[in-house]
Scaffold this motif. Sequence first.
Motif, PDB file in Angstrom:
ATOM      1  N   LEU A   9       0.823  -1.204   0.000  1.00 43.45           N
ATOM      2  CA  LEU A   9       0.000   0.000   0.000  1.00 43.45           C
ATOM      3  C   LEU A   9       0.859   1.256   0.000  1.00 43.45           C
ATOM      4  CD1 LEU A   9      -2.795  -1.033   2.540  1.00 43.45           C
ATOM      5  CD2 LEU A   9      -2.925  -0.927   0.047  1.00 43.45           C
ATOM      6  N   LEU A  10       1.995   1.220   0.698  1.00 41.78           N
ATOM      7  CA  LEU A  10       2.880   2.373   0.740  1.00 41.78           C
ATOM      8  C   LEU A  10       3.421   2.688  -0.646  1.00 41.78           C
ATOM      9  CD1 LEU A  10       4.263   4.514   2.442  1.00 41.78           C
ATOM     10  CD2 LEU A  10       6.113   2.884   2.896  1.00 41.78           C
ATOM     11  N   GLU A  11       3.770   1.663  -1.399  1.00 43.35           N
ATOM     12  CA  GLU A  11       4.264   1.887  -2.765  1.00 43.35           C
ATOM     13  C   GLU A  11       3.165   2.472  -3.637  1.00 43.35           C
ATOM     14  OE1 GLU A  11       6.712   2.275  -5.875  1.00 43.35           O
ATOM     15  OE2 GLU A  11       7.259   1.756  -3.811  1.00 43.35           O
ATOM     16  N   ARG A  12       1.952   1.973  -3.464  1.00 45.80           N
ATOM     17  CA  ARG A  12       0.830   2.521  -4.245  1.00 45.80           C
ATOM     18  C   ARG A  12       0.591   3.981  -3.869  1.00 45.80           C
ATOM     19  NH1 ARG A  12      -5.403   0.192  -4.848  1.00 45.80           N
ATOM     20  NH2 ARG A  12      -6.226   2.068  -5.862  1.00 45.80           N
ATOM     21  N   ARG A  13       0.705   4.318  -2.573  1.00 41.75           N
ATOM     22  CA  ARG A  13       0.503   5.697  -2.153  1.00 41.75           C
ATOM     23  C   ARG A  13       1.571   6.606  -2.755  1.00 41.75           C
ATOM     24  NH1 ARG A  13      -1.074   8.594   3.479  1.00 41.75           N
ATOM     25  NH2 ARG A  13      -0.288  10.648   2.919  1.00 41.75           N
ATOM     26  N   LYS A  14       2.815   6.150  -2.767  1.00 42.48           N
ATOM     27  CA  LYS A  14       3.896   6.962  -3.329  1.00 42.48           C
ATOM     28  C   LYS A  14       3.638   7.264  -4.802  1.00 42.48           C
ATOM     29  CE  LYS A  14       7.592   5.419  -0.198  1.00 42.48           C
ATOM     30  NZ  LYS A  14       8.852   4.634  -0.084  1.00 42.48           N
ATOM     31  N   LYS A  15       3.163   6.274  -5.542  1.00 43.94           N
ATOM     32  CA  LYS A  15       2.859   6.482  -6.954  1.00 43.94           C
ATOM     33  C   LYS A  15       1.710   7.481  -7.124  1.00 43.94           C
ATOM     34  CE  LYS A  15       4.446   1.995  -8.679  1.00 43.94           C
ATOM     35  NZ  LYS A  15       4.064   0.721  -9.377  1.00 43.94           N
ATOM     36  N   ALA A  16       0.698   7.355  -6.260  1.00 39.59           N
ATOM     37  CA  ALA A  16      -0.429   8.288  -6.331  1.00 39.59           C
ATOM     38  C   ALA A  16       0.022   9.704  -6.004  1.00 39.59           C
ATOM     39  CB  ALA A  16      -1.529   7.842  -5.363  1.00 39.59           C
ATOM     40  N   GLY A 183     -29.202   8.627  -4.199  1.00 43.77           N
ATOM     41  CA  GLY A 183     -28.180   8.939  -3.204  1.00 43.77           C
ATOM     42  C   GLY A 183     -26.926   8.116  -3.433  1.00 43.77           C
ATOM     43  N   VAL A 184     -26.031   8.153  -2.455  1.00 42.84           N
ATOM     44  CA  VAL A 184     -24.754   7.421  -2.542  1.00 42.84           C
ATOM     45  C   VAL A 184     -24.465   6.803  -1.181  1.00 42.84           C
ATOM     46  CG1 VAL A 184     -22.240   7.677  -2.791  1.00 42.84           C
ATOM     47  CG2 VAL A 184     -23.775   8.868  -4.373  1.00 42.84           C
ATOM     48  N   ILE A 185     -23.965   5.571  -1.183  1.00 45.65           N
ATOM     49  CA  ILE A 185     -23.498   4.941   0.057  1.00 45.65           C
ATOM     50  C   ILE A 185     -21.980   4.875   0.001  1.00 45.65           C
ATOM     51  CG2 ILE A 185     -23.818   2.594  -0.889  1.00 45.65           C
ATOM     52  CD1 ILE A 185     -24.439   1.742   2.057  1.00 45.65           C
ATOM     53  N   ASP A 186     -21.338   5.191   1.122  1.00 47.05           N
ATOM     54  CA  ASP A 186     -19.879   5.343   1.141  1.00 47.05           C
ATOM     55  C   ASP A 186     -19.296   4.661   2.378  1.00 47.05           C
ATOM     56  OD1 ASP A 186     -17.300   7.073   0.366  1.00 47.05           O
ATOM     57  OD2 ASP A 186     -17.607   7.256   2.531  1.00 47.05           O
ATOM     58  N   LEU A 187     -18.090   4.124   2.214  1.00 47.19           N
ATOM     59  CA  LEU A 187     -17.329   3.561   3.319  1.00 47.19           C
ATOM     60  C   LEU A 187     -15.929   4.162   3.241  1.00 47.19           C
ATOM     61  CD1 LEU A 187     -17.819   1.415   5.579  1.00 47.19           C
ATOM     62  CD2 LEU A 187     -16.602  -0.212   4.117  1.00 47.19           C
ATOM     63  N   SER A 188     -15.448   4.752   4.335  1.00 44.67           N
ATOM     64  CA  SER A 188     -14.161   5.446   4.319  1.00 44.67           C
ATOM     65  C   SER A 188     -13.305   5.022   5.506  1.00 44.67           C
ATOM     66  CB  SER A 188     -14.365   6.967   4.382  1.00 44.67           C
ATOM     67  OG  SER A 188     -15.133   7.427   3.296  1.00 44.67           O
ATOM     68  N   SER A 189     -11.981   4.977   5.276  1.00 44.50           N
ATOM     69  CA  SER A 189     -11.042   4.649   6.340  1.00 44.50           C
ATOM     70  C   SER A 189      -9.684   5.251   5.992  1.00 44.50           C
ATOM     71  CB  SER A 189     -10.935   3.133   6.518  1.00 44.50           C
ATOM     72  OG  SER A 189     -10.188   2.826   7.686  1.00 44.50           O
ATOM     73  N   THR A 190      -8.671   4.935   6.779  1.00 43.48           N
ATOM     74  CA  THR A 190      -7.329   5.418   6.476  1.00 43.48           C
ATOM     75  C   THR A 190      -6.734   4.599   5.339  1.00 43.48           C
ATOM     76  OG1 THR A 190      -6.480   3.982   8.246  1.00 43.48           O
ATOM     77  CG2 THR A 190      -6.892   6.300   8.789  1.00 43.48           C
ATOM     78  N   TRP A 191      -5.797   5.208   4.605  1.00 48.29           N
ATOM     79  CA  TRP A 191      -5.251   4.601   3.392  1.00 48.29           C
ATOM     80  C   TRP A 191      -4.627   3.229   3.637  1.00 48.29           C
ATOM     81  CZ3 TRP A 191      -0.065   3.360   2.899  1.00 48.29           C
ATOM     82  CH2 TRP A 191       0.768   3.855   3.910  1.00 48.29           C
ATOM     83  N   ASP A 192      -4.050   3.043   4.855  1.00 49.39           N
ATOM     84  CA  ASP A 192      -3.373   1.774   5.129  1.00 49.39           C
ATOM     85  C   ASP A 192      -4.344   0.629   5.417  1.00 49.39           C
ATOM     86  OD1 ASP A 192      -4.168   3.022   7.454  1.00 49.39           O
ATOM     87  OD2 ASP A 192      -2.428   2.390   8.623  1.00 49.39           O
ATOM     88  N   GLN A 193      -5.653   0.943   5.435  1.00 55.58           N
ATOM     89  CA  GLN A 193      -6.675  -0.087   5.618  1.00 55.58           C
ATOM     90  C   GLN A 193      -7.326  -0.490   4.288  1.00 55.58           C
ATOM     91  OE1 GLN A 193      -7.487  -1.596   8.690  1.00 55.58           O
ATOM     92  NE2 GLN A 193      -5.578  -0.540   9.213  1.00 55.58           N
ATOM     93  N   TYR A 194      -6.733  -0.041   3.174  1.00 52.00           N
ATOM     94  CA  TYR A 194      -7.336  -0.330   1.859  1.00 52.00           C
ATOM     95  C   TYR A 194      -7.545  -1.834   1.670  1.00 52.00           C
ATOM     96  CZ  TYR A 194      -7.660  -1.295  -3.098  1.00 52.00           C
ATOM     97  OH  TYR A 194      -8.057  -1.786  -4.323  1.00 52.00           O
ATOM     98  N   ASN A 195      -8.735  -2.170   1.157  1.00 56.42           N
ATOM     99  CA  ASN A 195      -9.051  -3.566   0.843  1.00 56.42           C
ATOM    100  C   ASN A 195     -10.044  -3.566  -0.322  1.00 56.42           C
ATOM    101  OD1 ASN A 195     -10.181  -6.224   0.791  1.00 56.42           O
ATOM    102  ND2 ASN A 195      -9.505  -6.513   2.904  1.00 56.42           N
ATOM    103  N   PRO A 196      -9.708  -4.191  -1.447  1.00 51.67           N
ATOM    104  CA  PRO A 196     -10.603  -4.189  -2.607  1.00 51.67           C
ATOM    105  C   PRO A 196     -11.958  -4.827  -2.331  1.00 51.67           C
ATOM    106  CG  PRO A 196      -8.818  -5.780  -2.904  1.00 51.67           C
ATOM    107  CD  PRO A 196      -8.465  -4.950  -1.708  1.00 51.67           C
TER     108      PRO A 196
END
Length: 389
Positions: A9-16, A183-196
Amino acid sequence: MAPLPVKTLLERRKKAERAWRQRVLGEASTREAEPVREEISRSWRRSQRSISVESKKKVPLLDCEDAHERWKNSPILLAAQPELDNIKALANESNCVAAISDFSGRLMWTSTSRHMETRATDERLIVGGHWDESGAGTNAVGLAVTTQAPCTVFSAEHFKPVLHDWVCYAAPITLLDSGELIGVIDLSSTWDQYNPLAQTAINGLAQSLSMRITRMQQSTPPSIELEIGLLGSPRVRLQGKHLPLSLRHCEILALLAMHPEGISLEKLHAALYGETPVTKTTLKSEISTLRKKLRGGILSRPYRLGMPYRADFVALWQAIRCDDRGLAVTMLRGSLLPQSSAPMIEEWRYLIDAAVDRFLQLYDDAGELIPHATPGVGKAFRQQLNHLL
C-alpha cells in the motif's frame, strides 16, 4: 476484511502522490509520468475549475437539521432500515466511517467506529457534510454523484491534500427502472486499511438498496400530502387540513411548485422580489417560517418541496397543453394569485390567462363549459364563457 500488506500500500501511495504532484501541482519530474485512472484524471480537472488545491477551507458543512429532515423524508431510509445495523457493524469492525448521502452528495446519515470519530469530525465526514466535487474536490461520494458509477478513491487520488490519508469506496443508489440517482453509500477509512473487498461490499449494498427502493415506489405510489390551490382565492391543505398562509408564503409555495427540481436562494429571491430592496436574510426567515408550517416539508440547497404535492395552476397548465378539456374545465377558478406582484408569478399568471383565453376561444361549444365549470370559477373566466355563448 484484512487490509493488504502495508509495504504494498505504501508503494501505491507513493505512486499516487507522484501522479498528484505532476498532474495537479504541475511539478516537473525526471521520472516518467505516473499513470492515472481516467475517472480520477477527469475529476482532478473538474476540481481545478471550482476550488484551489492550496485552499485550507474544509468540506462545506450545511444545516444539520435540514440534513436530518432530508433523511426522514428520503426513500433510502425505509429501504435501508433492515440493513442499518449491519452497516454500523461493518463500520465498527473495520474501523471505518459509513455514510449515506442524497443525490447531491450531502450526507444524511453516518455511523463511525470509535477509532475514526475524531478524524471523521475533523474532515466533516458527518451529517451535513457536502461532498460534491465543486466543494470537496475529488472524493468517492462526489465522484459517484458525477459519474453515477461505483468508485474507489485512494490516498492522493483525492484532490485536496488534507484527504490524502484516506481511502473511500462509494456506489450510487438509483431507481433501476429510470436510472434516477437517489443517493450514494460510502465507506471510508485510512489509506493503510485499503481492501478491494470493501468496494465489492459497498456495491452489493447499493444494489440491494436500489432494488428495494424501486420495488417500493412501483408498488406504493406516493399519496398527495400537500394540496396547493392558488387559482382564484388561495386554498392550501396539508394532510387534508386547511393551512392558512399569508400572501408571501403562498408566493413562495407557488415558486417552489414551479421548480420541482429545486431553486437556489439567489434565483428564488429574484423571482419573488425582483428589483425590490429586500435582503436575502429576510427571505431565509420567510422560508424558515413556512417550513415550520409545512412540518419540515421544504428542503434546501436547492430549495424544493420535500413531500408529494399537487398544485392546481401547474395541473391546469398541463391539462391545457395536453388539450385535456374535461380536466381543464373543472379547474377554472381564476387567475394565479391575482394580488401578487412577484415577477415570476406575474409571468406565469400572464401565460396561464393567455392559454385559458385561447382554450376557451377554440372550444367547439362554449355552452357546454358552464355546467361543468367549478362553482368557484373566477369572475373573469365566467365572463369569458358568457361572452362566447
